[in-house]
Design an enzyme around this catalytic site. Structure first.
Site, PDB file in Angstrom:
ATOM      1  CD  GLU A 183      -5.504  19.220  -8.987  1.00  0.00           C
ATOM      2  OE1 GLU A 183      -6.182  18.928 -10.129  1.00  0.00           O
ATOM      3  OE2 GLU A 183      -5.698  20.409  -8.699  1.00  0.00           O
ATOM      4  CG  ASP A 235      -4.231  26.774  -9.054  1.00  0.00           C
ATOM      5  OD1 ASP A 235      -3.158  26.931  -9.009  1.00  0.00           O
ATOM      6  OD2 ASP A 235      -4.822  25.700  -8.621  1.00  0.00           O
ATOM      7  CB  SER A 236      -1.214  24.422 -11.558  1.00  0.00           C
ATOM      8  OG  SER A 236      -1.252  24.134 -10.249  1.00  0.00           O
ATOM      9  CG  HIS A 283      -4.104  22.303  -4.908  1.00  0.00           C
ATOM     10  ND1 HIS A 283      -3.257  23.388  -5.791  1.00  0.00           N
ATOM     11  CD2 HIS A 283      -4.495  21.476  -5.809  1.00  0.00           C
ATOM     12  CE1 HIS A 283      -3.816  23.005  -7.055  1.00  0.00           C
ATOM     13  NE2 HIS A 283      -4.361  21.700  -6.993  1.00  0.00           N
ATOM     14  CB  CYS A 301       0.036  25.184  -2.304  1.00  0.00           C
ATOM     15  SG  CYS A 301      -0.487  24.123  -3.267  1.00  0.00           S
ATOM     16  CB  CYS A 303      -1.046  29.353  -8.949  1.00  0.00           C
ATOM     17  SG  CYS A 303       0.171  28.319  -8.972  1.00  0.00           S
TER      18      CYS A 303
END
Ligand code: DGL
Length: 267
Positions: free
Chosen positions: A151, A10-11, A183, A181, A73
Site C-alpha cells: 500500500e 478488497d480492503s 497485494h 494475499c 481479498c
C-alpha cells in the site's frame, strides 16, 4: 446478456491485481471496485470484524447494481465468504477455490502459502488444498508486513527485499508458492529473486479471472455493451492509493470517496 458492471472488493489496492487479470480476460465488461482503505489492513482483524466489513462492502456494491461480486481479498475469502455467500441473491466469487482447482491440475504436492496473519490463522488455504489434494504437504507462513508495504508503494526496494527474504526463509523444498494475499503479486519480482526460478509462483487473480468468465457464461450474465467503464471507490483517499492503483492498472485512476453515512452503519 447483462450489461451491468461486475463488483470487485478488497480492503485496499491489492484487489486490483485481481481486477487487472479479470479486465484482461473480459475486455467488454465494466467494473466497480471498492477498496476499504479506511479499515485496512483486514489481516490483523478478528473474524467477526472481517465478516461485518465484508458484508458492508458487498452491500455497497449491490446498491451500485452490480451483477456479480468478486471478493478479491484472501483475508475476506478465507474468513467471511462461507458465512455471507448465501445471504445475498447474487453470485459471489472468492479467491481460494478457483486457485486450488488449478493447483490440483498441476500435480505438485509441496505447496507453500504466504498470506496475512488472519488468513493463515483461519487455515482457509490449507483446508481447501487438502480437501482437493489429500496427500499435499502445505507449508504456510503469515507475512503481516507485506500488504502494508505494498500500500505504501514499497515493492522492490531494500526493505521489501529484506522483509521477503526473512519471511520466506523457513520454506523447505516447495514446488509451488501461492501468493495468498492479493497485494502480493506486486512483490512478484522480489519474491522470485528470493525463492528461485524452479518454484511456480501463483498469482491468484489469473484463476479468479478464469472462474469469473465461467460464471458469467453459466448464468448468462455476459455484457454485450462495449462501453467498458471502470469506477473506483475507496473509503479513504488521502494516501498513495491512486498512485499505486494507477501504476497497477496502467491508466490514471482517480478514486471516489465512499459517502460512509449512507453505506456503513456503526452498530
Ligand atoms: N488484499 C488482502 C488479502 O488478500 C489483504 C490485506 C489486508 O487487508 O490485511 O488478504
Amino acid at each position: 446478456m447483462d450489461n451491468r458492471p461486475i463488483g470487485v472488493f478488497d480492503s485496499g489496492v491489492g484487489g486490483m491485481t485481481v481486477l487487472k487479470e479479470i479486465m484482461e480476460k473480459l475486455p467488454t465488461e465494466s467494473f466497480i471496485y471498492l477498496g476499504d482503505t479506511k479499515r485496512f489492513p483486514y489481516g490483523s482483524k478478528t473474524k467477526e470484524s472481517i465478516i461485518e466489513l465484508t458484508k458492508n462492502g458487498i452491500e455497497f456494491l449491490i446498491k451500485k447494481d452490480v451483477k456479480l461480486i468478486i471478493i478479491a481479498c484472501g483475508t475476506a475469502t478465507s474468513q467471511a465468504l462461507d458465512f455471507i455467500k448465501n445471504l445475498y441473491n447474487i453470485p459471489i466469487i472468492g479467491v481460494i477455490r478457483p486457485t486450488v482447482e488449478y493447483i490440483n491440475k498441476t500435480n505438485k504436492k509441496n505447496i507453500g502459502v504466504i498470506a496475512t496473519a488472519g488468513t493463515i490463522r483461519s487455515k482457509g488455504w490449507e483446508k481447501a488444498i487438502l480437501n482437493k489434494i489429500p496427500d499435499a504437504k502445505v507449508q504456510s507462513i503469515a507475512c503481516p508486513l507485506l500488504a502494508p508495504m505494498v500500500e505504501e508503494g514499497w515493492n522492490e526496494n531494500k526493505i521489501a527485499t529484506l522483509a521477503v527474504k526473512e519471511y520466506l526463509k523457513p520454506f523447505n523444498k516447495i514446488q509451488t508458492l501461492i501468493l495468498g494475499c492479493t497485494h502480493y503479486p506486486l512483490l512478484t519480482k522480489t519474491i522470485k529473486k528470493q525463492i528461485g526460478r524452479k518454484v511456480e509462483i501463483i498469482n491468484i487473480g489469473k484463476f479468479v479471472a478464469i472462474k469469473t468468465k465461467q460464471i458469467l457464461n453459466e448464468f448468462k450474465l455476459n455484457s454485450i455493451d462495449n462501453k467498458k467503464q471502470l469506477e473506483v471507490y475507496f473509503t479513504e483517499t488521502e494516501y498513495k492509493f491512486n498512485e499505486v492503483a494507477s501504476k497497477l492498472i496502467g491508466k490514471k485512476i482517480q478514486a471516489k470517496l465512499v459517502e460512509e453515512e449512507n453505506t456503513y452503519v456503526i452498530k
